[in-house]
Write a protein that holds these residues in place. Structure first.
Motif, PDB file in Angstrom:
ATOM      1  N   LYS A   1      -1.890  -6.350   6.072  1.00 26.35           N
ATOM      2  CA  LYS A   1      -0.530  -6.218   5.534  1.00 26.35           C
ATOM      3  C   LYS A   1      -0.324  -7.144   4.336  1.00 26.35           C
ATOM      4  O   LYS A   1       0.359  -6.778   3.382  1.00 26.35           O
ATOM      5  CB  LYS A   1       0.510  -6.516   6.614  1.00 26.35           C
TER       6      LYS A   1
ATOM      7  N   ARG B   1       0.843  -5.894   0.853  1.00 24.30           N
ATOM      8  CA  ARG B   1       2.085  -6.431   0.285  1.00 24.30           C
ATOM      9  C   ARG B   1       1.845  -6.903  -1.155  1.00 24.30           C
ATOM     10  O   ARG B   1       2.656  -6.666  -2.046  1.00 24.30           O
ATOM     11  CB  ARG B   1       2.589  -7.579   1.148  1.00 24.30           C
TER      12      ARG B   1
ATOM     13  N   ILE C   1       1.617  -3.849  -3.336  1.00 23.44           N
ATOM     14  CA  ILE C   1       2.939  -3.263  -3.568  1.00 23.44           C
ATOM     15  C   ILE C   1       3.722  -4.094  -4.574  1.00 23.44           C
ATOM     16  O   ILE C   1       4.336  -3.556  -5.500  1.00 23.44           O
ATOM     17  CB  ILE C   1       3.702  -3.119  -2.231  1.00 23.44           C
ATOM     18  N   ASP C   2       3.688  -5.410  -4.426  1.00 19.66           N
ATOM     19  CA  ASP C   2       4.392  -6.278  -5.377  1.00 19.66           C
ATOM     20  C   ASP C   2       3.862  -6.092  -6.787  1.00 19.66           C
ATOM     21  O   ASP C   2       4.617  -6.023  -7.755  1.00 19.66           O
ATOM     22  CB  ASP C   2       4.269  -7.747  -4.965  1.00 19.66           C
TER      23      ASP C   2
ATOM     24  N   LYS D   1       5.048  -2.763  -8.188  1.00 26.09           N
ATOM     25  CA  LYS D   1       6.462  -2.852  -8.560  1.00 26.09           C
ATOM     26  C   LYS D   1       6.664  -3.677  -9.828  1.00 26.09           C
ATOM     27  O   LYS D   1       7.430  -3.300 -10.707  1.00 26.09           O
ATOM     28  CB  LYS D   1       7.273  -3.455  -7.400  1.00 26.09           C
TER      29      LYS D   1
ATOM     30  N   TRP E   1       3.757   0.874   8.669  1.00 27.10           N
ATOM     31  CA  TRP E   1       4.164  -0.098   7.658  1.00 27.10           C
ATOM     32  C   TRP E   1       4.102   0.526   6.267  1.00 27.10           C
ATOM     33  O   TRP E   1       4.999   0.364   5.453  1.00 27.10           O
ATOM     34  CB  TRP E   1       3.255  -1.320   7.757  1.00 27.10           C
ATOM     35  N   ARG E   2       3.010   1.271   5.983  1.00 25.72           N
ATOM     36  CA  ARG E   2       2.863   1.939   4.691  1.00 25.72           C
ATOM     37  C   ARG E   2       3.995   2.936   4.464  1.00 25.72           C
ATOM     38  O   ARG E   2       4.554   3.015   3.371  1.00 25.72           O
ATOM     39  CB  ARG E   2       1.526   2.683   4.628  1.00 25.72           C
TER      40      ARG E   2
ATOM     41  N   HIS F   1       6.923   2.929   5.599  1.00 20.96           N
ATOM     42  CA  HIS F   1       8.155   2.191   5.339  1.00 20.96           C
ATOM     43  C   HIS F   1       8.279   1.817   3.853  1.00 20.96           C
ATOM     44  O   HIS F   1       9.383   1.716   3.318  1.00 20.96           O
ATOM     45  CB  HIS F   1       8.199   0.940   6.222  1.00 20.96           C
ATOM     46  N   HIS F   2       7.159   1.617   3.178  1.00 24.35           N
ATOM     47  CA  HIS F   2       7.148   1.195   1.772  1.00 24.35           C
ATOM     48  C   HIS F   2       6.910   2.337   0.786  1.00 24.35           C
ATOM     49  O   HIS F   2       6.884   2.110  -0.422  1.00 24.35           O
ATOM     50  CB  HIS F   2       6.098   0.099   1.565  1.00 24.35           C
ATOM     51  N   ASN F   3       6.752   3.548   1.295  1.00 26.10           N
ATOM     52  CA  ASN F   3       6.457   4.694   0.437  1.00 26.10           C
ATOM     53  C   ASN F   3       7.511   4.898  -0.653  1.00 26.10           C
ATOM     54  O   ASN F   3       7.180   5.068  -1.827  1.00 26.10           O
ATOM     55  CB  ASN F   3       6.314   5.961   1.284  1.00 26.10           C
TER      56      ASN F   3
ATOM     57  N   GLU G   1       9.634   2.794  -2.032  1.00 26.57           N
ATOM     58  CA  GLU G   1       9.644   1.771  -3.082  1.00 26.57           C
ATOM     59  C   GLU G   1       8.448   1.919  -4.020  1.00 26.57           C
ATOM     60  O   GLU G   1       8.560   1.645  -5.213  1.00 26.57           O
ATOM     61  CB  GLU G   1       9.751   0.355  -2.509  1.00 26.57           C
TER      62      GLU G   1
END
Length: 133
Positions: A29, A33, A36-37, A40, A65-66, A68-70, A72
């Motif tokens: 994770k 993370r 993802i950061d 973004k 978890w993935r 949940h972030h799709n 964003e």
């Protein structure tokens, strides 16, 4: 770290993860993370994940978890993901079994080498830039 290497390929506007070994859920994770950061912060549209060394990893909790972030990731501009997987595995069967296609609502393709994934991303990124120019 000892679980994965995270890199950025500027000409392809692509982030990459080269998974070295199966880590703990927390370690995985943490790498995701950071990815993802980065996506973004830098509006990265392409992502390559080499999972050849972690095919035995349990993906169910990571997929939740993935997922949940799709949204964003899509808002940040991510368009496509290239997955690198061993030749000897049935790619579509493996991806279905691991549930990857149900997680990301993005274009996703499976490749046998990172070079093949980069070539696909280069071609798609070139098409994107022709459309936008």
């Amino acid at each position: 770290n000892n679980v994965a290497t995270l890199y950025y390929n500027a000409p392809l506007n692509c982030i990459g993860i080269n998974w070295k070994k199966t880590g703990t859920l927390s370690q995985s994770k943490d790498i995701l993370r950071k990815s993802i950061d980065f996506i973004k912060n830098y509006q990265t549209v392409n992502w390559i994940s080499n999972i050849t060394r972690v095919v035995d990893r349990e993906e169910e909790e990571l997929n939740a978890w993935r997922a949940h972030h799709n949204a964003e990731l899509k808002r940040a501009g991510l368009k496509r993901i290239g997955i690198v997987l061993q030749d000897e595995l049935n790619h579509s069967e493996f991806i279905n079994k691991k549930g990857f296609m149900n997680v990301y609502d993005l274009e996703m393709k499976i490749f046998s080498t990172t070079l093949e994934a980069k070539q696909w991303i280069a071609a798609e990124y070139k098409k994107d830039n022709k459309i936008n120019s």
